[in-house]
Design a protein around this motif. Structure first.
Motif, PDB file in Angstrom:
ATOM      1  N   VAL A  17      42.623  36.249  28.008  1.00  0.00           N
ATOM      2  CA  VAL A  17      42.803  37.783  27.971  1.00  0.00           C
ATOM      3  C   VAL A  17      41.409  38.279  28.837  1.00  0.00           C
ATOM      4  CG1 VAL A  17      42.604  40.044  26.689  1.00  0.00           C
ATOM      5  CG2 VAL A  17      43.834  38.035  25.615  1.00  0.00           C
ATOM      6  N   LYS A  18      40.237  37.862  28.835  1.00  0.00           N
ATOM      7  CA  LYS A  18      38.901  38.362  29.328  1.00  0.00           C
ATOM      8  C   LYS A  18      39.165  37.941  30.796  1.00  0.00           C
ATOM      9  CE  LYS A  18      35.129  36.765  27.331  1.00  0.00           C
ATOM     10  NZ  LYS A  18      34.118  36.025  27.193  1.00  0.00           N
ATOM     11  N   ILE A  19      39.808  36.930  31.168  1.00  0.00           N
ATOM     12  CA  ILE A  19      39.680  36.532  32.374  1.00  0.00           C
ATOM     13  C   ILE A  19      40.903  37.474  33.150  1.00  0.00           C
ATOM     14  CG2 ILE A  19      40.680  34.825  34.065  1.00  0.00           C
ATOM     15  CD1 ILE A  19      39.855  32.599  32.015  1.00  0.00           C
ATOM     16  N   LEU A  20      41.981  37.887  32.504  1.00  0.00           N
ATOM     17  CA  LEU A  20      43.079  38.622  33.115  1.00  0.00           C
ATOM     18  C   LEU A  20      42.770  40.031  33.106  1.00  0.00           C
ATOM     19  CD1 LEU A  20      45.831  39.006  34.063  1.00  0.00           C
ATOM     20  CD2 LEU A  20      46.508  39.042  31.786  1.00  0.00           C
ATOM     21  N   VAL A  21      41.846  40.468  32.056  1.00  0.00           N
ATOM     22  CA  VAL A  21      41.151  41.957  32.179  1.00  0.00           C
ATOM     23  C   VAL A  21      40.354  42.041  33.258  1.00  0.00           C
ATOM     24  CG1 VAL A  21      39.486  43.585  30.948  1.00  0.00           C
ATOM     25  CG2 VAL A  21      41.597  42.358  29.618  1.00  0.00           C
ATOM     26  N   THR A  22      39.201  41.274  33.401  1.00  0.00           N
ATOM     27  CA  THR A  22      38.633  41.105  34.463  1.00  0.00           C
ATOM     28  C   THR A  22      39.245  40.955  35.946  1.00  0.00           C
ATOM     29  OG1 THR A  22      36.903  40.099  33.285  1.00  0.00           O
ATOM     30  CG2 THR A  22      36.432  39.818  35.572  1.00  0.00           C
ATOM     31  N   ALA A  23      40.039  39.966  36.016  1.00  0.00           N
ATOM     32  CA  ALA A  23      40.930  39.947  37.287  1.00  0.00           C
ATOM     33  C   ALA A  23      41.669  41.254  37.620  1.00  0.00           C
ATOM     34  CB  ALA A  23      41.916  38.880  37.202  1.00  0.00           C
ATOM     35  N   ASP A  24      42.177  41.878  36.614  1.00  0.00           N
ATOM     36  CA  ASP A  24      42.943  43.224  36.860  1.00  0.00           C
ATOM     37  C   ASP A  24      42.002  44.313  37.491  1.00  0.00           C
ATOM     38  OD1 ASP A  24      43.763  45.864  35.864  1.00  0.00           O
ATOM     39  OD2 ASP A  24      45.693  44.879  36.042  1.00  0.00           O
ATOM     40  N   ARG A  25      40.919  44.364  36.707  1.00  0.00           N
ATOM     41  CA  ARG A  25      40.194  45.302  37.292  1.00  0.00           C
ATOM     42  C   ARG A  25      39.570  44.810  38.760  1.00  0.00           C
ATOM     43  NH1 ARG A  25      34.678  44.692  37.600  1.00  0.00           N
ATOM     44  NH2 ARG A  25      34.627  43.258  35.976  1.00  0.00           N
ATOM     45  N   LEU A  26      39.231  43.801  39.079  1.00  0.00           N
ATOM     46  CA  LEU A  26      38.564  43.420  40.251  1.00  0.00           C
ATOM     47  C   LEU A  26      39.747  43.304  41.363  1.00  0.00           C
ATOM     48  CD1 LEU A  26      36.193  40.478  39.396  1.00  0.00           C
ATOM     49  CD2 LEU A  26      35.735  42.721  39.981  1.00  0.00           C
ATOM     50  N   PHE A  27      40.787  42.795  41.137  1.00  0.00           N
ATOM     51  CA  PHE A  27      41.879  42.791  42.264  1.00  0.00           C
ATOM     52  C   PHE A  27      42.424  44.196  42.371  1.00  0.00           C
ATOM     53  CE2 PHE A  27      44.121  38.660  40.352  1.00  0.00           C
ATOM     54  CZ  PHE A  27      43.142  37.807  41.030  1.00  0.00           C
ATOM     55  N   TYR A  28      42.348  45.073  41.498  1.00  0.00           N
ATOM     56  CA  TYR A  28      42.736  46.465  42.053  1.00  0.00           C
ATOM     57  C   TYR A  28      41.582  47.111  42.770  1.00  0.00           C
ATOM     58  CZ  TYR A  28      45.210  51.009  42.287  1.00  0.00           C
ATOM     59  OH  TYR A  28      45.932  51.881  42.988  1.00  0.00           O
ATOM     60  N   GLU A  29      40.380  47.076  42.152  1.00  0.00           N
ATOM     61  CA  GLU A  29      39.501  47.637  42.734  1.00  0.00           C
ATOM     62  C   GLU A  29      38.818  47.114  44.266  1.00  0.00           C
ATOM     63  OE1 GLU A  29      35.777  47.486  40.142  1.00  0.00           O
ATOM     64  OE2 GLU A  29      36.997  49.002  38.687  1.00  0.00           O
ATOM     65  N   ASP A  30      38.826  45.974  44.308  1.00  0.00           N
ATOM     66  CA  ASP A  30      38.556  45.168  45.581  1.00  0.00           C
ATOM     67  C   ASP A  30      39.387  44.499  46.438  1.00  0.00           C
ATOM     68  OD1 ASP A  30      35.774  46.095  44.692  1.00  0.00           O
ATOM     69  OD2 ASP A  30      35.294  44.420  43.649  1.00  0.00           O
ATOM     70  N   GLY A  31      40.749  44.442  45.891  1.00  0.00           N
ATOM     71  CA  GLY A  31      41.755  43.765  46.614  1.00  0.00           C
ATOM     72  C   GLY A  31      42.021  42.332  46.178  1.00  0.00           C
ATOM     73  N   VAL A  32      43.191  42.014  45.873  1.00  0.00           N
ATOM     74  CA  VAL A  32      43.496  40.868  45.482  1.00  0.00           C
ATOM     75  C   VAL A  32      43.036  39.585  46.539  1.00  0.00           C
ATOM     76  CG1 VAL A  32      45.573  39.153  45.177  1.00  0.00           C
ATOM     77  CG2 VAL A  32      45.543  41.609  44.213  1.00  0.00           C
ATOM     78  N   HIS A  33      43.149  39.804  47.744  1.00  0.00           N
ATOM     79  CA  HIS A  33      42.683  38.772  48.826  1.00  0.00           C
ATOM     80  C   HIS A  33      41.194  38.679  48.873  1.00  0.00           C
ATOM     81  CE1 HIS A  33      42.584  42.717  50.824  1.00  0.00           C
ATOM     82  NE2 HIS A  33      41.913  42.152  51.718  1.00  0.00           N
ATOM     83  N   THR A  34      40.496  39.673  48.626  1.00  0.00           N
ATOM     84  CA  THR A  34      38.969  39.473  48.850  1.00  0.00           C
ATOM     85  C   THR A  34      38.397  38.674  47.437  1.00  0.00           C
ATOM     86  OG1 THR A  34      38.762  41.855  47.985  1.00  0.00           O
ATOM     87  CG2 THR A  34      38.931  41.440  50.293  1.00  0.00           C
ATOM     88  N   VAL A  35      38.812  38.897  46.349  1.00  0.00           N
ATOM     89  CA  VAL A  35      38.171  38.609  44.899  1.00  0.00           C
ATOM     90  C   VAL A  35      38.624  36.966  44.923  1.00  0.00           C
ATOM     91  CG1 VAL A  35      38.224  38.702  42.505  1.00  0.00           C
ATOM     92  CG2 VAL A  35      38.682  40.776  43.982  1.00  0.00           C
ATOM     93  N   GLY A  36      37.654  36.200  44.817  1.00  0.00           N
ATOM     94  CA  GLY A  36      37.482  35.074  44.460  1.00  0.00           C
ATOM     95  C   GLY A  36      37.797  34.418  43.272  1.00  0.00           C
ATOM     96  N   VAL A  37      38.186  33.258  42.935  1.00  0.00           N
ATOM     97  CA  VAL A  37      38.089  32.754  41.650  1.00  0.00           C
ATOM     98  C   VAL A  37      36.864  32.559  41.087  1.00  0.00           C
ATOM     99  CG1 VAL A  37      38.582  30.481  40.295  1.00  0.00           C
ATOM    100  CG2 VAL A  37      40.411  31.347  41.825  1.00  0.00           C
ATOM    101  N   ASP A  38      35.802  32.210  41.837  1.00  0.00           N
ATOM    102  CA  ASP A  38      34.325  32.024  41.281  1.00  0.00           C
ATOM    103  C   ASP A  38      33.781  33.265  40.746  1.00  0.00           C
ATOM    104  OD1 ASP A  38      34.373  29.289  41.765  1.00  0.00           O
ATOM    105  OD2 ASP A  38      33.350  29.546  43.741  1.00  0.00           O
ATOM    106  N   ARG A  39      34.177  34.478  41.635  1.00  0.00           N
ATOM    107  CA  ARG A  39      33.679  35.751  41.078  1.00  0.00           C
ATOM    108  C   ARG A  39      34.338  36.198  39.810  1.00  0.00           C
ATOM    109  NH1 ARG A  39      34.738  41.300  44.439  1.00  0.00           N
ATOM    110  NH2 ARG A  39      33.513  42.616  43.028  1.00  0.00           N
ATOM    111  N   ILE A  40      35.364  35.928  39.614  1.00  0.00           N
ATOM    112  CA  ILE A  40      36.345  36.246  38.517  1.00  0.00           C
ATOM    113  C   ILE A  40      35.771  35.458  37.382  1.00  0.00           C
ATOM    114  CG2 ILE A  40      38.500  35.919  37.127  1.00  0.00           C
ATOM    115  CD1 ILE A  40      39.773  36.492  39.978  1.00  0.00           C
TER     116      ILE A  40
END
Length: 192
Positions: A17-40
């Motif tokens: 859940v924590k991974i998904l919540v973080t990814a949801d925020r980052l993907f939307y704020e910064d763009g799916v293509h610019t957010v890497g797995v290491d950052r998540i």
């Protein structure tokens, strides 16, 4: 109770859940293509092994992000339908929701279109997740237009969807009120 039935009712692991919540925020704020797995991983405060235990790849995580947004959209429409038995009023509430989304602070476009355009593997899990949402939304609109007495509910649903896509794409580069007004005019023209 069997092990299988126990796992079917067990809530997702907190790390997942924590991974998904973080990814949801980052993907939307910064763009799916610019957010890497290491950052998540870093912002979720999990290990790489934990990440890959729950999500085999970034595309699997993107598909989970889309599924989460899909669930939110379905819940919003269900709430609109609970508030009113009038299909035209429900369509109006849906359009109000589209307009509100495209005008909110931090708006970065349609999360579904953004995810579709950013998938890494065209044969991966993102396209089916986006297609499931789009199919559900279109069939919901067709049903509502039919109940509202539209002569061609399929065409009406297609017109409203394309208007929505245009508003979501155009809102960041124009006055958001223009997109809002265009969406509402489109609905007015499509209702009998």
């Amino acid at each position: 109770m069997t092990d299988q039935s126990q796992s079917a009712t067990r809530p997702p692991a907190p790390a997942k859940v924590k991974i998904l919540v973080t990814a949801d925020r980052l993907f939307y704020e910064d763009g799916v293509h610019t957010v890497g797995v290491d950052r998540i991983i870093a912002q979720s405060h999990v290990t790489k092994a934990t990440f890959y235990k729950h999500y085999r790849s970034k595309d699997v995580l993107i598909a989970a992000f889309v599924a989460g947004r899909d669930a939110q959209a379905r819940a919003a429409v269900a709430a609109d339908e609970e508030r009113s038995n009038d299909p035209a009023a429900v369509l109006g509430a849906i359009v109000d929701g589209f307009a509100a989304e495209s005008q909110r602070d931090g708006y970065r476009g349609c999360p579904f279109i953004n995810a579709q355009m950013s998938q890494l593997d065209a044969a991966g899990p993102v396209t089916p997740a986006v297609t499931a949402w789009r199919t559900w939304l279109r069939s919901t609109l067709v049903d509502l237009f039919a109940k509202a007495g539209s002569a061609d509910p399929q065409a009406a649903a297609d017109d409203l969807l394309l208007s929505r896509d245009g508003a979501f794409g155009g809102a960041p580069v124009t006055d958001p009120g223009v997109a809002d007004a265009a969406l509402h005019r489109t609905l007015e023209r499509l209702l009998p």
